[in-house]
Write a protein that holds these residues in place. Structure first.
Motif, PDB file in Angstrom:
ATOM      1  N   UNK A 135      27.590 -18.301  -8.710  1.00 38.07           N
ATOM      2  CA  UNK A 135      27.026 -16.952  -8.808  1.00 38.07           C
ATOM      3  C   UNK A 135      26.273 -16.788 -10.122  1.00 38.07           C
ATOM      4  N   UNK A 136      25.155 -16.034 -10.103  1.00 38.27           N
ATOM      5  CA  UNK A 136      24.389 -15.861 -11.351  1.00 38.27           C
ATOM      6  C   UNK A 136      24.075 -14.387 -11.612  1.00 38.27           C
ATOM      7  N   UNK A 137      24.575 -13.920 -12.761  1.00 33.92           N
ATOM      8  CA  UNK A 137      24.263 -12.582 -13.257  1.00 33.92           C
ATOM      9  C   UNK A 137      23.245 -12.729 -14.381  1.00 33.92           C
ATOM     10  N   UNK A 138      22.281 -11.829 -14.443  1.00 34.58           N
ATOM     11  CA  UNK A 138      21.330 -11.842 -15.559  1.00 34.58           C
ATOM     12  C   UNK A 138      21.573 -10.644 -16.469  1.00 34.58           C
ATOM     13  N   UNK A 139      21.336 -10.850 -17.765  1.00 36.36           N
ATOM     14  CA  UNK A 139      21.426  -9.768 -18.732  1.00 36.36           C
ATOM     15  C   UNK A 139      20.283 -10.007 -19.719  1.00 36.36           C
ATOM     16  N   UNK A 140      19.062  -9.695 -19.252  1.00 36.33           N
ATOM     17  CA  UNK A 140      17.847 -10.075 -19.977  1.00 36.33           C
ATOM     18  C   UNK A 140      16.959  -8.867 -20.270  1.00 36.33           C
ATOM     19  N   UNK A 141      17.557  -7.685 -20.207  1.00 37.38           N
ATOM     20  CA  UNK A 141      16.858  -6.483 -20.656  1.00 37.38           C
ATOM     21  C   UNK A 141      15.828  -5.925 -19.697  1.00 37.38           C
ATOM     22  N   UNK A 142      14.927  -5.114 -20.281  1.00 35.40           N
ATOM     23  CA  UNK A 142      13.925  -4.384 -19.494  1.00 35.40           C
ATOM     24  C   UNK A 142      12.776  -5.322 -19.137  1.00 35.40           C
ATOM     25  N   UNK A 143      12.459  -5.377 -17.860  1.00 34.80           N
ATOM     26  CA  UNK A 143      11.428  -6.293 -17.373  1.00 34.80           C
ATOM     27  C   UNK A 143      10.570  -5.584 -16.343  1.00 34.80           C
ATOM     28  N   UNK A 144       9.476  -6.227 -15.933  1.00 33.96           N
ATOM     29  CA  UNK A 144       8.622  -5.632 -14.900  1.00 33.96           C
ATOM     30  C   UNK A 144       9.300  -5.766 -13.535  1.00 33.96           C
TER      31      UNK A 144
END
Ligand code: 5AD
Length: 365
Positions: A135-144
């Protein structure tokens, strides 16, 4: 006196703002009652299991300048790094082989196309090499919207983005006042992520300078209104090389920030029984077993830091961030023991998705 709590949430009724405030500020008897009730509600709705996410801090390069954060753009005392694609993938595979059901890829914020593309490649490789099982969670902020869409298509299924505080005056005090740091944009991102189909997580910091218990009650009401599937909340911890450090005279003592964070977790568990709540790393920097304690107050997720150790010192969001090596076999077996001792069970090889996500899909049908 248990003025507002006598008839409310501890008995399963919808809470008023005053009651939430009282619970968040509680100590003594009410604090103990809150813990007991949150523990019961957790077992009833989420069971006994504690789910793992291996945290990979892939870069501390950041275009933002948040006044509280140690990796803010203007902190020139930090050495900047970006993990090699191969290293990110190897670390994820390490997690997979060690029975972590999922990983979180976290980073300072960047939204240039090279970064977006790199994440695309990393996602595809991890998905391929684990046959879609990790499973993959992302935590990479504000994006388009485009970036969020691509990453979703490439296999990310959960996304974390904290709104930090619901008090917009306070938000303005802890961020530069410009378009890159807009409260409304952050909320828009959360809505977008939900629309795309991510399991969505948010959260706040607890014990910011000038923050009140009522602000924190409003934070919980806002989380509830946003109807997110996951939450991570932790104490604010001052960092010497940030502008907010000058406000440290206004802070609650660390112990109080810690206790208030436990109250927040427990109160949120009563408010949203089926979500996933993380035991945040910041709790561990105040108390070495702070995360395990949080598991007894309603949290059901733990995120051991598996970033390769030579980069660990550079991802200092706040001071006293723990440096413990959390990636060896010894670490997992001792974590398992500590979790068992608190009457819980470490769940391996499962994604541990948010039940709330499936419940809200069901409601839409
Ligand atoms: N203290 C506690 N938490 C912090 N974060 C950033 N700086 C600090 C700090 N000084 C948290 C923010 C951010 C998350 C990745 O780390 O809530 O969303």
């Amino acid at each position: 006196m248990l003025k507002n709590t006598e008839t409310g949430i501890l008995l399963g009724n919808p809470p008023s703002r005053a009651e939430l405030t009282e619970l968040i500020a509680s100590s003594g008897k009410l604090h103990a009652q809150l813990k007991e009730q949150a523990a019961k509600v957790t077992i009833l709705n989420r069971g006994n299991g504690v789910y793992l996410r291996g945290l990979i801090e892939l870069s501390n390069i950041c275009i933002k300048d948040c006044y509280y954060c140690g990796i803010r753009k203007s902190n020139n005392k930090t050495h900047r790094y970006l993990l090699d694609e191969d290293v990110i993938v190897e670390t994820a595979l390490y997690a997979f082989k060690n029975h972590y059901g999922s990983v979180v890829l976290q980073s300072g914020e960047r939204n240039d196309s090279a970064f977006v593309e790199q994440i695309n490649r990393v996602l595809s490789r991890i998905k391929n090499e684990t046959e879609g099982k990790l499973g993959i969670t992302l935590s990479l902020g504000e994006q388009s919207e485009e970036a969020y869409n691509q990453w979703f298509k490439n296999g990310a299924h959960r996304y974390l983005i904290r709104f930090e505080t619901s008090n917009q005056e306070l938000y303005k005090k802890i961020h530069p006042n410009n378009e890159t740091h807009s409260f409304n944009h952050r909320i828009e991102c959360l809505k977008l992520l939900k629309k795309i189909g991510y399991q969505t997580g948010t959260g706040v910091m607890i014990g910011l300078p000038g923050q009140t218990h009522e602000d924190l009650a409003n934070d919980l009401l806002m989380i509830k209104a946003l109807d997110t599937d996951m939450v991570g909340m932790g104490p604010y911890i001052e960092h010497e090389f940030t502008p907010l450090y000058k406000e440290r005279g206004k802070l609650w003592p660390l112990k109080q920030r810690f206790e208030t964070a436990l109250n927040m977790i427990a109160t949120l568990r009563l408010l949203m029984p089926d979500i996933n709540i993380a035991a945040s790393t910041a709790l561990q920097s105040i108390d070495p077993i702070g995360r395990e304690k949080a598991l007894q107050w309603g949290a059901n997720i733990i995120m051991p830091n598996i970033t390769p150790s030579k980069y660990r010192d550079d991802y200092l969001l706040y001071q006293n961030k723990p440096f413990t090596n959390e990636s060896g076999d010894d670490f997992l077996s001792s974590l398992k023991l500590r979790i068992n001792m608190s009457g819980k069970e470490l769940v391996l090889d499962e994604w541990g998705d948010s039940l709330h996500f499936f419940n809200r899909q069901q409601k839409r049908k």
